[in-house]
Design a protein around this motif. Structure first.
Motif, mmCIF file in Angstrom:
data_model
loop_
_atom_site.group_PDB
_atom_site.id
_atom_site.type_symbol
_atom_site.label_atom_id
_atom_site.label_comp_id
_atom_site.label_asym_id
_atom_site.label_seq_id
_atom_site.Cartn_x
_atom_site.Cartn_y
_atom_site.Cartn_z
ATOM 1 N N VAL A 293 10.257 6.850 -3.224
ATOM 2 C CA VAL A 293 10.617 5.452 -2.988
ATOM 3 C C VAL A 293 11.795 5.055 -3.864
ATOM 4 O O VAL A 293 12.739 4.391 -3.408
ATOM 5 C CB VAL A 293 9.401 4.536 -3.234
ATOM 6 N N TYR A 294 11.754 5.444 -5.131
ATOM 7 C CA TYR A 294 12.873 5.119 -6.029
ATOM 8 C C TYR A 294 14.166 5.761 -5.529
ATOM 9 O O TYR A 294 15.223 5.111 -5.478
ATOM 10 C CB TYR A 294 12.580 5.591 -7.449
ATOM 11 N N ASP A 295 14.098 7.041 -5.158
ATOM 12 C CA ASP A 295 15.299 7.726 -4.681
ATOM 13 C C ASP A 295 15.879 7.030 -3.456
ATOM 14 O O ASP A 295 17.100 6.873 -3.325
ATOM 15 C CB ASP A 295 14.971 9.183 -4.342
ATOM 16 N N ARG A 371 9.579 -2.032 -1.526
ATOM 17 C CA ARG A 371 9.518 -2.735 -0.256
ATOM 18 C C ARG A 371 10.308 -4.029 -0.314
ATOM 19 O O ARG A 371 11.010 -4.400 0.631
ATOM 20 C CB ARG A 371 8.056 -3.009 0.132
ATOM 21 N N GLU A 372 10.240 -4.729 -1.447
ATOM 22 C CA GLU A 372 11.012 -5.964 -1.615
ATOM 23 C C GLU A 372 12.510 -5.671 -1.595
ATOM 24 O O GLU A 372 13.300 -6.416 -0.989
ATOM 25 C CB GLU A 372 10.638 -6.630 -2.936
ATOM 26 N N LEU A 373 12.917 -4.604 -2.259
ATOM 27 C CA LEU A 373 14.346 -4.308 -2.373
ATOM 28 C C LEU A 373 14.987 -4.006 -1.025
ATOM 29 O O LEU A 373 16.165 -4.295 -0.819
ATOM 30 C CB LEU A 373 14.559 -3.117 -3.315
ATOM 31 N N LEU A 374 14.227 -3.441 -0.095
ATOM 32 C CA LEU A 374 14.798 -3.087 1.192
ATOM 33 C C LEU A 374 14.746 -4.222 2.206
ATOM 34 O O LEU A 374 15.210 -4.070 3.338
ATOM 35 C CB LEU A 374 14.095 -1.848 1.774
ATOM 36 N N GLY A 375 14.190 -5.365 1.822
ATOM 37 C CA GLY A 375 14.173 -6.511 2.721
ATOM 38 C C GLY A 375 13.517 -6.185 4.055
ATOM 39 O O GLY A 375 12.442 -5.593 4.101
ATOM 40 N N GLY A 376 14.169 -6.539 5.153
ATOM 41 C CA GLY A 376 13.602 -6.286 6.475
ATOM 42 C C GLY A 376 13.398 -4.799 6.739
ATOM 43 O O GLY A 376 12.426 -4.406 7.372
ATOM 44 N N ASN A 377 14.315 -3.972 6.248
ATOM 45 C CA ASN A 377 14.177 -2.531 6.446
ATOM 46 C C ASN A 377 13.015 -1.953 5.638
ATOM 47 O O ASN A 377 12.647 -0.794 5.845
ATOM 48 C CB ASN A 377 15.473 -1.813 6.075
ATOM 49 N N GLY A 378 12.456 -2.753 4.754
ATOM 50 C CA GLY A 378 11.290 -2.322 3.993
ATOM 51 C C GLY A 378 10.017 -2.243 4.813
ATOM 52 O O GLY A 378 9.003 -1.761 4.314
ATOM 53 N N LEU A 384 11.422 5.163 4.850
ATOM 54 C CA LEU A 384 10.419 5.750 3.959
ATOM 55 C C LEU A 384 9.517 4.745 3.270
ATOM 56 O O LEU A 384 8.304 4.927 3.190
ATOM 57 C CB LEU A 384 11.089 6.634 2.884
ATOM 58 N N VAL A 385 10.085 3.644 2.745
ATOM 59 C CA VAL A 385 9.335 2.778 1.844
ATOM 60 C C VAL A 385 8.114 2.163 2.526
ATOM 61 O O VAL A 385 7.033 2.118 1.947
ATOM 62 C CB VAL A 385 10.245 1.681 1.254
ATOM 63 N N ALA A 386 8.255 1.716 3.762
ATOM 64 C CA ALA A 386 7.115 1.122 4.470
ATOM 65 C C ALA A 386 6.001 2.150 4.647
ATOM 66 O O ALA A 386 4.818 1.842 4.463
ATOM 67 C CB ALA A 386 7.554 0.589 5.834
ATOM 68 N N LYS A 387 6.379 3.358 4.996
ATOM 69 C CA LYS A 387 5.398 4.431 5.172
ATOM 70 C C LYS A 387 4.716 4.743 3.839
ATOM 71 O O LYS A 387 3.484 4.875 3.776
ATOM 72 C CB LYS A 387 6.089 5.675 5.739
ATOM 73 N N ALA A 388 5.491 4.852 2.779
ATOM 74 C CA ALA A 388 4.934 5.127 1.453
ATOM 75 C C ALA A 388 4.037 3.987 0.986
ATOM 76 O O ALA A 388 2.990 4.214 0.364
ATOM 77 C CB ALA A 388 6.066 5.355 0.455
ATOM 78 N N PHE A 389 4.434 2.763 1.279
ATOM 79 C CA PHE A 389 3.653 1.580 0.917
ATOM 80 C C PHE A 389 2.255 1.658 1.530
ATOM 81 O O PHE A 389 1.247 1.410 0.863
ATOM 82 C CB PHE A 389 4.396 0.334 1.415
ATOM 83 N N CYS A 390 2.199 2.037 2.803
ATOM 84 C CA CYS A 390 0.907 2.160 3.490
ATOM 85 C C CYS A 390 0.142 3.400 3.034
ATOM 86 O O CYS A 390 -1.077 3.355 2.856
ATOM 87 C CB CYS A 390 1.122 2.210 5.004
ATOM 88 N N ASP A 391 0.856 4.508 2.837
ATOM 89 C CA ASP A 391 0.194 5.761 2.467
ATOM 90 C C ASP A 391 -0.452 5.690 1.094
ATOM 91 O O ASP A 391 -1.446 6.384 0.831
ATOM 92 C CB ASP A 391 1.199 6.912 2.493
ATOM 93 N N LEU A 392 0.083 4.881 0.215
ATOM 94 C CA LEU A 392 -0.483 4.797 -1.131
ATOM 95 C C LEU A 392 -1.848 4.114 -1.140
ATOM 96 O O LEU A 392 -2.679 4.397 -2.013
ATOM 97 C CB LEU A 392 0.474 4.043 -2.063
ATOM 98 N N GLU A 393 -2.109 3.256 -0.169
ATOM 99 C CA GLU A 393 -3.368 2.509 -0.168
ATOM 100 C C GLU A 393 -4.601 3.412 -0.099
ATOM 101 O O GLU A 393 -5.530 3.253 -0.884
ATOM 102 C CB GLU A 393 -3.370 1.465 0.947
ATOM 103 N N PRO A 394 -4.673 4.362 0.835
ATOM 104 C CA PRO A 394 -5.838 5.258 0.808
ATOM 105 C C PRO A 394 -5.893 6.120 -0.448
ATOM 106 O O PRO A 394 -6.982 6.430 -0.942
ATOM 107 C CB PRO A 394 -5.672 6.115 2.070
#
Length: 429
Positions: A293-295, A371-378, A384-394
């Motif tokens: 996500v950082y990259d 997710r905040e930094l990417l705005g709508g593309n987040g 990647l970030v939206a997918k990572a955001f969801c994947d981290l929850e489980p």
């Protein structure tokens, strides 16, 4: 009206634009960003073998896996054609020595898990379930014959394993499981149900834990795909780790021959030997996810422009990026020390639990900032970030929820167990 409806129908049928055409200002994650998160030069702490593992896994994941992951995540399907690529990583079996396994250091195995998770958390979970749970259980608790029979093909990913402990009524309190194992001539009969079992819909072997009806203790068994009475159905509608095929398992008088009973599992505490190691590996998944996500954000903020300047030029964006970077440095050092404690024989269950709980919590903050930094593309999986955001929850919940892992560490530092609620008595009020 009919002509209007026909026009609308034809327009609705148009496929979406490729994201590179629809939004040419930023590169999607199918072309993975270069690594940028090792600010404190963590790489200097690795030996040559561990550096080589990192380079190999990173190269394969970026070139072979990154281009296809978004499509399969969207469809919630597993990319079986990627298994040979994942096999080529040479990391299945992790720390197991012999039997075709790589015999990596704990740190080398953990770094591999992080590098896979950096590109795709689902692939990382697939390998961890297969390697750090199924294979490790055979490696630690299996007989010599079982190791010789099963580990070589599992190490090459010619066969796939899963690990079935959790039940519909017993998650965090898995020691109370109800699946039973009854002794019969020549083997055992298993009855019960398991839930949330990753890889189970296509696994060739299933490591199943059941309560021995004679001793009331937990035993382990190797169940083969297609065994009579075994049925597995896919759990649908997940919002995270969508590529991972979690299943509901039904065991209806499934016969397991004596040769497939794990002699090293005689009580629930024996599963803890496996969970202690796998929890170390799971503590590295949030590290890898956060690095990816950082990259992505690091590249995106320099490419995307507003008001004639790149987003990286704005003060608030820089502060968020630095906070993400700081979290990653701290998470890396916690993960590194955890591996060193394990390798020296000093790691306790509390150490492993604190590492998993703390890293997953810090990763939650990190991916939220991304997710905040990417705005709508987040909210687009393409970046990647939206997918990572969801994947981290489980991941925040499995291998012990954040709260349960905190209580494991809390028990260790206070000497007081606080897992079960107090027995309700008459109120004095």
């Amino acid at each position: 009206m009919g002509e209007l409806l026909d026009n609308m129908s034809s327009k609705l049928g148009l496929p979406a634009l490729d994201v590179s055409l629809a939004f040419p200002q930023a590169t999607p994650a199918s072309v993975f960003p270069p690594p940028a998160s090792d600010y404190y030069q963590f790489d200097d702490l690795l030996n040559p073998e561990e550096k080589a593992v990192r380079r190999k896994v990173r190269e394969v994941m970026e070139k072979e896996i990154a281009p296809i992951m978004s499509k399969y995540w969207e469809k919630a399907e597993f990319p079986f054609q990627a298994i040979p690529k994942l096999s080529s990583l040479g990391v299945a079996g992790g720390t197991i020595k012999g039997y075709g396994c790589p015999g990596l250091s704990c740190l080398g195995s953990a770094i591999a898990a992080a590098e896979v998770a950096r590109v795709d958390a689902s692939c990382s979970t697939f390998i961890l379930v297969h390697s750090s749970l199924a294979m490790l259980t055979i490696g630690l608790c299996g007989s010599e014959d079982q190791k010789q029979k099963y580990l070589p093909s599992l190490a090459q990913l010619e066969t796939v394993g899963c690990w079935a402990l959790t039940e519909p009524d017993y998650g965090s309190d898995a020691s109370s499981l109800r699946t039973t194992a009854t002794r019969v001539d020549g083997g055992w009969v298993l009855d019960g149900q398991k839930r949330w079992i990753g890889n189970s819909t296509f696994a060739d072997i299933l490591i199943v834990f059941a309560r021995n009806t004679s001793t009331n203790q937990i035993n382990g068994f190797i169940v083969k795909k297609g065994a009579p009475g075994l049925s597995v159905t896919k759990i649908e509608n997940k919002i995270g780790l969508r590529i991972v095929q979690n299943g509901d398992i039904l065991l209806n008088k499934v016969f397991v021959p004596d040769e497939d009973k794990l002699s090293g599992v005689t009580c629930f505490q024996d599963t803890s030997k496996v969970l202690a190691v796998s929890r170390v590996m799971v503590a590295w998944q949030p590290i890898g996810i956060s690095m990816g996500v950082y990259d992505m954000c690091h590249r995106y903020l320099r490419e995307r422009k507003q008001f004639g300047a790149p987003l990286a030029a704005f003060q608030i964006n820089q502060e968020k990026l630095v906070r993400m970077l700081g979290n990653i440095q701290a998470m890396l050092l916690v993960g590194w020390r955890l591996c060193k404690l394990y390798e020296s024989g000093k790691m306790t269950p509390g150490h492993a639990s604190l590492g998993k709980a703390w890293n997953s919590q810090k990763a939650r903050e990190t991916v939220s900032l991304g997710r905040e930094l990417l705005g709508g593309n987040g909210i687009l999986a393409d970046f990647l970030v939206a997918k990572a955001f969801c994947d981290l929850e489980p991941i925040f919940s499995y291998e012990g929820t954040y709260d349960i892992n905190c209580l494991v560490t809390g028990r260790e530092i206070t000497g007081i167990a606080s897992f079960k609620p107090a027995i309700l008595g008459k109120s004095r009020l």
